[in-house]
Structure formats: C-alpha cells, structure tokens
Design an enzyme around this catalytic site. Structure first.
Site, PDB file in Angstrom:
ATOM      1  N   CYS A   1      24.002  97.326   5.059  1.00  0.00           N
ATOM      2  CA  CYS A   1      24.018  95.920   4.628  1.00  0.00           C
ATOM      3  C   CYS A   1      22.715  95.499   3.951  1.00  0.00           C
ATOM      4  O   CYS A   1      22.647  94.435   3.338  1.00  0.00           O
ATOM      5  CB  CYS A   1      24.305  95.019   5.813  1.00  0.00           C
ATOM      6  SG  CYS A   1      25.911  95.375   6.537  1.00  0.00           S
TER       7      CYS A   1
ATOM      8  N   HIS B   1      22.122  88.058   4.215  1.00  0.00           N
ATOM      9  CA  HIS B   1      23.309  88.913   4.338  1.00  0.00           C
ATOM     10  C   HIS B   1      24.336  88.170   5.199  1.00  0.00           C
ATOM     11  O   HIS B   1      23.985  87.574   6.218  1.00  0.00           O
ATOM     12  CB  HIS B   1      22.921  90.240   4.992  1.00  0.00           C
ATOM     13  CG  HIS B   1      24.102  91.037   5.435  1.00  0.00           C
ATOM     14  ND1 HIS B   1      25.098  91.416   4.559  1.00  0.00           N
ATOM     15  CD2 HIS B   1      24.481  91.500   6.663  1.00  0.00           C
ATOM     16  CE1 HIS B   1      26.024  92.095   5.223  1.00  0.00           C
ATOM     17  NE2 HIS B   1      25.678  92.149   6.494  1.00  0.00           N
TER      18      HIS B   1
ATOM     19  N   ASN C   1      32.307  89.905   5.539  1.00  0.00           N
ATOM     20  CA  ASN C   1      31.122  90.754   5.382  1.00  0.00           C
ATOM     21  C   ASN C   1      31.457  91.880   4.398  1.00  0.00           C
ATOM     22  O   ASN C   1      32.212  92.792   4.744  1.00  0.00           O
ATOM     23  CB  ASN C   1      30.728  91.313   6.746  1.00  0.00           C
ATOM     24  CG  ASN C   1      29.493  92.203   6.693  1.00  0.00           C
ATOM     25  OD1 ASN C   1      29.038  92.597   5.617  1.00  0.00           O
ATOM     26  ND2 ASN C   1      28.960  92.542   7.849  1.00  0.00           N
TER      27      ASN C   1
HETATM   28  O1  UT7 Z   1      26.695  93.566   8.832  1.00  0.00           O
HETATM   29  C1  UT7 Z   1      26.207  94.574   9.654  1.00  0.00           C
HETATM   30  C2  UT7 Z   1      25.704  94.042  10.914  1.00  0.00           C
HETATM   31  N1  UT7 Z   1      26.776  93.585  11.730  1.00  0.00           N
HETATM   32  C3  UT7 Z   1      26.647  92.454  12.381  1.00  0.00           C
HETATM   33  O2  UT7 Z   1      25.667  91.775  12.244  1.00  0.00           O
HETATM   34  C4  UT7 Z   1      27.752  92.093  13.346  1.00  0.00           C
HETATM   35  C5  UT7 Z   1      27.158  91.549  14.626  1.00  0.00           C
HETATM   36  N2  UT7 Z   1      28.133  91.266  15.656  1.00  0.00           N
HETATM   37  C6  UT7 Z   1      29.061  90.277  15.592  1.00  0.00           C
HETATM   38  O3  UT7 Z   1      29.213  89.623  14.585  1.00  0.00           O
HETATM   39  C7  UT7 Z   1      29.838  89.958  16.847  1.00  0.00           C
HETATM   40  O4  UT7 Z   1      29.311  90.697  17.915  1.00  0.00           O
HETATM   41  C8  UT7 Z   1      31.371  90.250  16.738  1.00  0.00           C
HETATM   42  C9  UT7 Z   1      32.020  89.249  15.787  1.00  0.00           C
HETATM   43  C10 UT7 Z   1      31.603  91.659  16.280  1.00  0.00           C
HETATM   44  C11 UT7 Z   1      32.023  90.067  18.108  1.00  0.00           C
HETATM   45  O5  UT7 Z   1      31.760  88.756  18.572  1.00  0.00           O
HETATM   46  P1  UT7 Z   1      31.157  88.536  20.012  1.00  0.00           P
HETATM   47  O6  UT7 Z   1      31.024  87.091  20.190  1.00  0.00           O
HETATM   48  O7  UT7 Z   1      29.922  89.360  20.152  1.00  0.00           O
HETATM   49  O8  UT7 Z   1      32.307  89.063  20.944  1.00  0.00           O
HETATM   50  P2  UT7 Z   1      32.201  90.126  22.143  1.00  0.00           P
HETATM   51  O9  UT7 Z   1      32.128  91.487  21.616  1.00  0.00           O
HETATM   52  O10 UT7 Z   1      31.159  89.657  23.097  1.00  0.00           O
HETATM   53  O11 UT7 Z   1      33.606  89.927  22.833  1.00  0.00           O
HETATM   54  C12 UT7 Z   1      33.948  88.717  23.561  1.00  0.00           C
HETATM   55  C13 UT7 Z   1      35.408  88.793  23.975  1.00  0.00           C
HETATM   56  C14 UT7 Z   1      35.786  90.125  24.605  1.00  0.00           C
HETATM   57  O12 UT7 Z   1      36.763  89.864  25.604  1.00  0.00           O
HETATM   58  P3  UT7 Z   1      36.382  89.822  27.154  1.00  0.00           P
HETATM   59  O13 UT7 Z   1      35.813  91.175  27.468  1.00  0.00           O
HETATM   60  O14 UT7 Z   1      35.349  88.726  27.285  1.00  0.00           O
HETATM   61  O15 UT7 Z   1      37.661  89.518  27.829  1.00  0.00           O
HETATM   62  C15 UT7 Z   1      36.434  90.884  23.481  1.00  0.00           C
HETATM   63  O16 UT7 Z   1      37.350  91.854  23.921  1.00  0.00           O
HETATM   64  O17 UT7 Z   1      36.236  88.662  22.818  1.00  0.00           O
HETATM   65  C16 UT7 Z   1      37.135  89.769  22.741  1.00  0.00           C
HETATM   66  N3  UT7 Z   1      37.363  90.062  21.335  1.00  0.00           N
HETATM   67  C17 UT7 Z   1      38.297  89.429  20.620  1.00  0.00           C
HETATM   68  N4  UT7 Z   1      39.197  88.491  20.929  1.00  0.00           N
HETATM   69  C18 UT7 Z   1      40.005  88.062  19.948  1.00  0.00           C
HETATM   70  C19 UT7 Z   1      36.714  90.939  20.545  1.00  0.00           C
HETATM   71  N5  UT7 Z   1      37.215  90.893  19.293  1.00  0.00           N
HETATM   72  C20 UT7 Z   1      38.205  89.966  19.317  1.00  0.00           C
HETATM   73  C21 UT7 Z   1      39.082  89.487  18.342  1.00  0.00           C
HETATM   74  N6  UT7 Z   1      39.960  88.532  18.694  1.00  0.00           N
HETATM   75  N7  UT7 Z   1      39.060  89.924  17.069  1.00  0.00           N
END
Ligand code: UT7
Length: 335
Positions: free
Chosen positions: A117, A259, A289
């Site tokens: 990125c 980004h 992204n």
């Molecule tokens: O560009 C390169 C660099 N990349 C980045 O900068 C990305 C950085 N990371 C992120 O943007 C975020 O971490 C994500 C968008 C990927 C994920 O968001 P998050 O708020 O960190 O979610 P999480 O991984 O903490 O998951 C929270 C909950 C989980 O459920 P439980 O375990 O709390 O029951 C996940 O299983 O949300 C669940 N979850 C979803 N639910 C609905 C994960 N993905 C989804 C989804 N829809 N698509």
C-alpha cells in the site's frame, strides 16, 4: 548559480472499472452486512475489473493516457515510467513495460515497484529523485492494482475491504526556487510485519502447485486488528515527523492525502495529528482499498479543489510493513 531541480506533479488521472461491488452484493456472498461494513470500515462499494485476460495494466493504461491528455504531453518525451503494484499482469515482464509500450512512451525505461500500500508513495519518491539528480525531466508514476485477482471472496475479513483501480501522475522538473513540488519524503520499512499481511503462495518460496491452490494460499491474508493498530501509530508518527522536519503547523497544511484502508484509521490519525477531518482526503467509501492506487485516486478526485501553492502531506501504511510521508507544494490550480 546552480539551479536545483525539484519534481512537481503536472497532472493526474485515475481510472476505475465500471462494475460496482456493493455491500448488499457482498451480503449474498459471505456472512456480513452493510451496517457492519460501513461502521467498521466506512466502505460502501468498490470497483471490480471483470473480464477474462484483463490485468492491472488495462486500468493503468487508461489512467496514464488520461494524464498525457490532461497535460498535453507527447509520450515520447517521458524519460522514466514506474508502476507500483502488488498485482502485476505477469511475473515477467514488468507491468510498467506493458504500459510504456501501450502509451507510446518509446524513450522511457520502466519498471515495477512493490511496496504494497506504500507503493505509490515510494514510486513518487523514486521518480522525484531521478528528477532532482538530473537523470530525468519527465516521469510518469502509476499506482495500480487489481486486488480482486488475489482476494478470496469467501473470506469476509478481506473481501469487504479491497477494490480495483489505477491512478497516474506526471512529474516534471521545476526550479526549486519557484517553490512548488516535492520538498521532503520519509520512507520506512519493517520486515517484522511480514507475517501480518501477506500472500503466501505464487512466489519462489511456495511456487504454484495443486496443493497451494487447494489451500487457497494465493489469496491475501491479513491480521486486521494488528495491522490496524500499527497503521494508526506509524502513520500518525510519520505525519508528525514530516511536519516537524519542515516547520509545518496544521494551519499550513491544505490536505492530508492518506492511503485509504479504513475510515477509522484515518479518523484516529487525524485526531493524533490534530489535522481536522475536513482536511483529510477521503474516497474509500466508493472505491475501498485499492492498495497502490488509493493516493493517486484521491488526488484525482480532489484535483478540482486544489490550488497552486497548497501544501499537501501524503502518507501511507501497508504490507511489509512499509510506510511513509511526503510533503509537497501543489503546482497548479485544479479544474
Ligand atoms: O491497506 C493495508 C493495510 N490494511 C489495513 O490497514 C487494514 C487494517 N484492519 C482493518 O481495517 C480492520 O481490522 C478490519 C476491517 C479488517 C476488521 O475490522 P475490526 O474492527 O478489526 O474487526 P475484528 O477483526 O476485530 O472483528 C470483530 C468481529 C469478529 O467477531 P467476534 O469474534 O467479535 O464475534 C469478527 O469475526 O467482527 C467479525 N467480522 C465481521 N462481521 C461481519 C469480521 N469481518 C466481518 C464482516 N462482517 N465482514
């Protein structure tokens, strides 16, 4: 008197494919919903390049042709063309070579740069250095990715984020005392982050095999939470560093051009740097992204608002880890 040359952006153009992948469509593909995606990422839709045999270069060529047209530039006057991408058309040759050939940049040498990125920011820095050293007078810098080619559309943690697109800028040489162009850049890398965003197979360590394909190892994996935290702290610090190095106060900055990974990351960076959100370029709501393409797509979207003399801070964070910040003074009134 010796005149020092500085690279300045003379024009910008973006290209995104027509197909719009909405949150509602993703709801039919994986266990997710529009409310979660918007609340956690700020993304409403992204563009996808459909069609067999169409690679990243298809989008990059459109963006590059747009820049040539916008700046009335003869492609044979381009000295150097660089394409930042993690999704090259082929392993050999470089996508940049394919683009140069297609746009008629017959006197340019060209290569690809892979910094995930941060690819566009690193490539812009490389182009600027060629101009500052006198090696090149005109450089085309492109950031382009067809992320849909390496995304698993059964993995809800990645498929909701990424999209396809391309952006290109033309760098030209300005006399530094005119006061426009790229003033300062900081690029950073930390390979300790190599296991937190990666595509395991398809390289020399794990070449393509039936096993790697069956195990879905040609798709991007990321530890979202870990990357999120590191992105916030690294981007905030590097933006503060480049402002401090150049005695810039928040009032001196017209826009932060970050980004586009996650709206919450950008809100936290804005908070930590005291840059108000009105000054933060944002278009991930419609493009998601697009990896190397996010920053030039932002510049393209906001070009009409930019004025000659505006100070911009570009900043990125991505796989590697790679991150960086660039301070530039915009060189023309937008239209
Ligand atoms: O560009 C390169 C660099 N990349 C980045 O900068 C990305 C950085 N990371 C992120 O943007 C975020 O971490 C994500 C968008 C990927 C994920 O968001 P998050 O708020 O960190 O979610 P999480 O991984 O903490 O998951 C929270 C909950 C989980 O459920 P439980 O375990 O709390 O029951 C996940 O299983 O949300 C669940 N979850 C979803 N639910 C609905 C994960 N993905 C989804 C989804 N829809 N698509």
């Amino acid at each position: 008197m010796k005149i020092v040359k500085r690279a300045s952006i003379a024009g910008v153009c973006g290209y995104v494919p027509d197909y719009v992948l909405t949150n509602n469509e993703l709801e039919q593909m994986v266990d997710t919903n529009d409310e979660w995606i918007v609340a956690r990422t700020g993304i409403h839709e992204r563009r996808i390049l459909k069609g067999e045999g169409l690679g990243t270069s298809v989008m990059a060529i459109q963006a590059a042709r747009g820049v040539l047209e916008n700046t009335a530039t003869d492609p044979t006057t381009i000295d150097f063309l660089i394409c930042a991408t993690v999704t090259p058309d082929l392993i050999i040759p470089a996508t940049a070579n394919i683009i140069s050939h297609a746009i008629g940049a017959t006197h340019a040498f060209s290569y690809d740069l892979q910094a995930a990125c941060s690819g566009f920011l690193y490539a812009l820095d490389a182009g600027a250095q060629y101009i500052a050293s006198g090696r090149a007078k005109k450089v085309m810098v492109i950031g382009a990715d067809k992320m849909s080619s390496i995304i698993d559309y059964t993995d809800r943690t990645t498929c909701i984020i990424f999209g396809d697109g391309a952006g290109a800028v033309l760098l030209t040489a300005q006399d530094a005392d005119e006061g426009y162009g790229i003033v300062d850049t900081i690029c950073k890398t930390d390979g300790a982050g190599q296991d937190l965003i990666y595509q395991k197979a398809g390289g020399s360590r794990w070449p393509v095999s039936h096993e790697t394909v069956s195990a879905k190892e040609h798709y991007v994996y990321q530890d979202g939470q870990n990357v999120f935290k590191t992105a916030v702290s690294a981007m905030s610090q590097i933006v503060l560093d480049i402002m401090a190095n150049n005695d810039l106060a928040v009032a001196d900055v017209a826009y932060l051009v970050p980004h586009q990974a996650n709206k919450r990351i950008l809100q936290m960076v804005a908070e930590r740097t005291n840059i108000p959100m009105e000054k933060v370029m944002l278009n991930l709501n419609k493009f998601g992204n697009t990896t190397a393409a996010t920053i030039p797509l932002c510049l393209w979207d906001y070009e009409h608002k930019l004025k000659k003399g505006d100070n911009l801070i570009l900043s990125s964070f991505g796989g590697g880890f790679t991150w960086g910040a660039m301070y530039m003074t915009w060189g023309y009134d937008g239209f």
